[in-house]
Write an enzyme that holds these catalytic residues in place. Structure first.
Site, PDB file in Angstrom:
ATOM      1  N   ALA A   1       0.803  -1.235   0.000  1.00 29.88           N
ATOM      2  CA  ALA A   1       0.000   0.000   0.000  1.00 29.88           C
ATOM      3  C   ALA A   1       0.830   1.275   0.000  1.00 29.88           C
ATOM      4  O   ALA A   1       0.306   2.356  -0.257  1.00 29.88           O
ATOM      5  CB  ALA A   1      -0.936  -0.005   1.212  1.00 29.88           C
TER       6      ALA A   1
ATOM      7  N   ILE B   1       1.231   2.392  -6.925  1.00 26.86           N
ATOM      8  CA  ILE B   1      -0.169   2.019  -7.133  1.00 26.86           C
ATOM      9  C   ILE B   1      -0.900   2.038  -5.792  1.00 26.86           C
ATOM     10  O   ILE B   1      -2.025   2.548  -5.677  1.00 26.86           O
ATOM     11  CB  ILE B   1      -0.281   0.599  -7.752  1.00 26.86           C
TER      12      ILE B   1
ATOM     13  N   ASP C   1       2.539  -2.813   4.172  1.00 30.98           N
ATOM     14  CA  ASP C   1       3.739  -2.698   3.335  1.00 30.98           C
ATOM     15  C   ASP C   1       4.931  -3.072   4.199  1.00 30.98           C
ATOM     16  O   ASP C   1       4.792  -3.194   5.423  1.00 30.98           O
ATOM     17  CB  ASP C   1       3.887  -1.264   2.772  1.00 30.98           C
TER      18      ASP C   1
ATOM     19  N   ARG D   1       8.499  -2.285 -13.741  1.00 25.96           N
ATOM     20  CA  ARG D   1       9.502  -2.325 -14.830  1.00 25.96           C
ATOM     21  C   ARG D   1      10.252  -1.007 -14.971  1.00 25.96           C
ATOM     22  O   ARG D   1       9.735   0.053 -14.618  1.00 25.96           O
ATOM     23  CB  ARG D   1       8.782  -2.558 -16.168  1.00 25.96           C
TER      24      ARG D   1
ATOM     25  N   ARG E   1       7.790  -7.672 -18.603  1.00 25.25           N
ATOM     26  CA  ARG E   1       7.157  -7.987 -17.310  1.00 25.25           C
ATOM     27  C   ARG E   1       7.781  -9.255 -16.724  1.00 25.25           C
ATOM     28  O   ARG E   1       7.937  -9.368 -15.514  1.00 25.25           O
ATOM     29  CB  ARG E   1       5.648  -8.139 -17.483  1.00 25.25           C
TER      30      ARG E   1
ATOM     31  N   SER F   1       0.501  -7.531  -9.087  1.00 27.32           N
ATOM     32  CA  SER F   1       1.956  -7.649  -9.270  1.00 27.32           C
ATOM     33  C   SER F   1       2.298  -8.445 -10.524  1.00 27.32           C
ATOM     34  O   SER F   1       1.757  -9.525 -10.754  1.00 27.32           O
ATOM     35  CB  SER F   1       2.583  -8.345  -8.057  1.00 27.32           C
ATOM     36  N   ASN F   2       3.204  -7.911 -11.290  1.00 30.27           N
ATOM     37  CA  ASN F   2       3.639  -8.553 -12.539  1.00 30.27           C
ATOM     38  C   ASN F   2       4.774  -9.540 -12.317  1.00 30.27           C
ATOM     39  O   ASN F   2       5.507  -9.416 -11.328  1.00 30.27           O
ATOM     40  CB  ASN F   2       4.107  -7.470 -13.523  1.00 30.27           C
TER      41      ASN F   2
ATOM     42  N   ASP G   1      -6.099  -3.006 -19.171  1.00 32.56           N
ATOM     43  CA  ASP G   1      -6.097  -3.264 -20.615  1.00 32.56           C
ATOM     44  C   ASP G   1      -7.446  -2.901 -21.230  1.00 32.56           C
ATOM     45  O   ASP G   1      -7.537  -2.470 -22.371  1.00 32.56           O
ATOM     46  CB  ASP G   1      -5.814  -4.751 -20.893  1.00 32.56           C
TER      47      ASP G   1
ATOM     48  N   HIS H   1      -1.642 -10.831 -19.754  1.00 39.10           N
ATOM     49  CA  HIS H   1      -1.286  -9.433 -19.504  1.00 39.10           C
ATOM     50  C   HIS H   1       0.204  -9.198 -19.750  1.00 39.10           C
ATOM     51  O   HIS H   1       0.947  -8.834 -18.850  1.00 39.10           O
ATOM     52  CB  HIS H   1      -1.689  -9.025 -18.077  1.00 39.10           C
TER      53      HIS H   1
END
Ligand code: NAI
Ligand code: OAA
Length: 397
Positions: free
Chosen positions: A100, A104, A125, A172, A178, A209-210, A241, A254
């Site tokens: 948090a 984002i 966090d 990134r 990603r 999360s990517n 998207d 994604h």
């Protein structure tokens, strides 16, 4: 002026102080939406009153959600206008954001704090989350904000939570894919989902999360190992998207070519030339990369992602609250194709995914069909990479 004229949604239409941002000038492939309903909805202060469910209790995105539904089922739309005219929203849901304090997490926390459906907002966090919580607590909306820092406070953060959102992890930088984030983010997501399994196994889990194509399968394996996997409640957040293009279903995954916009299914229908379809498809697939490049090392999309994630949270809460007419796009366990996970439009209900909109993959154009076949090997490999990551650790443990 902006408040009274229609909004023109087009990809990459941003302009800054005399120069356009992004590799190409935007072309106005536009869908017009009236901004006044967005502004009217942006209020979390009406929870105490009886309010219009569709147009006022939802603090954002109800217009977009309406479009999603309209393109699926116009009958359902009429029905929903009758059935959901006056419902008392309950500020009774608990939402946790893990990560948090980040780019984002912070704006997402603000947007969720504004929801009239949220009674408790738990922010977690590994650092710097106390200040975010103190700051947010001065917004006088119903949600009570609490902060939790570090692994020792994670369990308490998650107790009794209905929706867990996970934007924890690294973003990134230019030149990265990603998948390059896998080595760091896989472990972060695994550890966090283990705690979710132990403390709120019934919660809806939203993974941001990517690489989402791998982190969602990772989460699924963790939940399976803990014996609490409910595929209907695990979601990869691909809402961004869809928002980028206002009303085009985006399926697949994604990342890169796994992001497949179905431009033949735009609603209202738009007659694109073959060149426009090709150009737009690539623009949508590269939308995240455009932001990464524009931010030049300072991360990836945060504000638009927070908006997209907040809309997905709000949709989930509305579904939990009994709205039987909630549609979103998400990367979920799916039997729509031979791949075990796939993003598509879904109907949300009290128990999570109620239906996958299978008509989505019917009547594809040749270009879309080729795109679908082309994305499968990459998506399959990303899914298997996530599954193998957890299975390997389980064997060596
Ligand atoms: N699904 C999607 O459409 C999108 C996904 N993303 C992804 O979201 C993730 C987060 O992006 P940003 O917020 O920009 O990054 P950020 O670096 O600004 O924030 C990440 C936050 O996670 C925290 N964190 C790191 N390890 C943690 C742990 N073990 N437990 C809890 N918190 C932890 C950090 O302290 C930081 O506050 C990235 O992986 C990014 O690629 C970003 C945009 C769109
Ligand atoms: O591009 C990235 O790395 C972040 C992301 O997933 C997006 O903006 O869609």
């Amino acid at each position: 002026m902006a408040a009274t004229s229609a909004t023109n949604f087009s990809i990459g239409s941003t302009a800054s102080a005399g120069s356009t941002v992004g590799p190409t000038q935007s072309k106005a492939f536009s869908i017009k939406l009236e901004p006044k309903s967005y502004l009217r909805n942006f209020s979390g202060l009406k929870a105490a009153n009886s309010v219009r469910y569709e147009s006022e209790s939802s603090f954002l995105g109800s217009e977009s959600s309406l479009i999603l539904r309209r393109s699926y089922n116009t009958k359902a739309l009429k029905h929903s206008q009758r059935s959901y005219s006056y419902i008392q929203p309950h500020a009774s849901y608990k939402v946790a954001i893990l990560g948090a304090g980040g780019g984002i997490g912070q704006p997402l926390a603000l947007l969720v704090k504004m929801s009239p459906l949220v009674s408790a907002l738990n922010l977690y966090d590994i650092a710097n989350v106390k200040g975010v919580a103190a700051d947010l607590s001065h917004c006088n909306t119903p949600a009570q904000v609490s902060d939790f820092t570090g692994a020792s406070e994670l369990a308490n953060c998650l107790k009794g939570v209905n929706v867990v959102v996970i934007p924890a992890g690294v973003p990134r930088k230019p030149g990265m894919t990603r998948d390059d984030l896998f080595n760091i983010n896989a472990n972060i997501v695994k550890t966090l989902v283990e705690a979710v399994a132990d403390n709120c196994p019934d919660a809806f889990i939203h993974v941001i999360s990517n690489p989402v194509n791998s982190t969602v399968p990772i989460a699924a394996e963790v939940l399976k190992n803990k014996g609490v996997y409910d595929p209907k409640k695990l979601f990869g957040v691909t809402t961004l998207d869809v928002l980028i293009d206002a009303d085009v279903p985006v399926v697949g995954g994604h990342a890169g070519i796994t992001i497949l916009p179905l431009l033949s299914k735009t609603n209202p229908s738009v007659a694109f030339t073959d060149e426009e379809v090709q150009e737009l498809t690539v623009r949508i697939q590269n939308a995240g990369t455009e932001v990464v490049e524009a931010k030049a090392g300072a991360g990836s999309a945060t504000l638009s992602m927070a908006y997209a994630a907040a809309r997905f949270v709000e949709s989930s809460l509305r579904a939990l609250d009994g709205d039987s007419d909630v549609y979103e796009c998400s990367f979920i366990q799916s039997d729509l194709t031979e791949l075990p996970f796939f993003a598509s439009r879904i109907k949300l209900g009290r128990n999570g995914v109620e239906a996958v909109i299978s008509s989505e993959l019917q009547g594809l154009t040749e270009f879309e069909q080729q795109g679908l076949e082309a994305l499968k090997p990459e998506l399959k490999a990303s899914i298997e990479k996530g599954v193998a990551f957890v299975q390997k650790q389980t064997v060596t443990a």
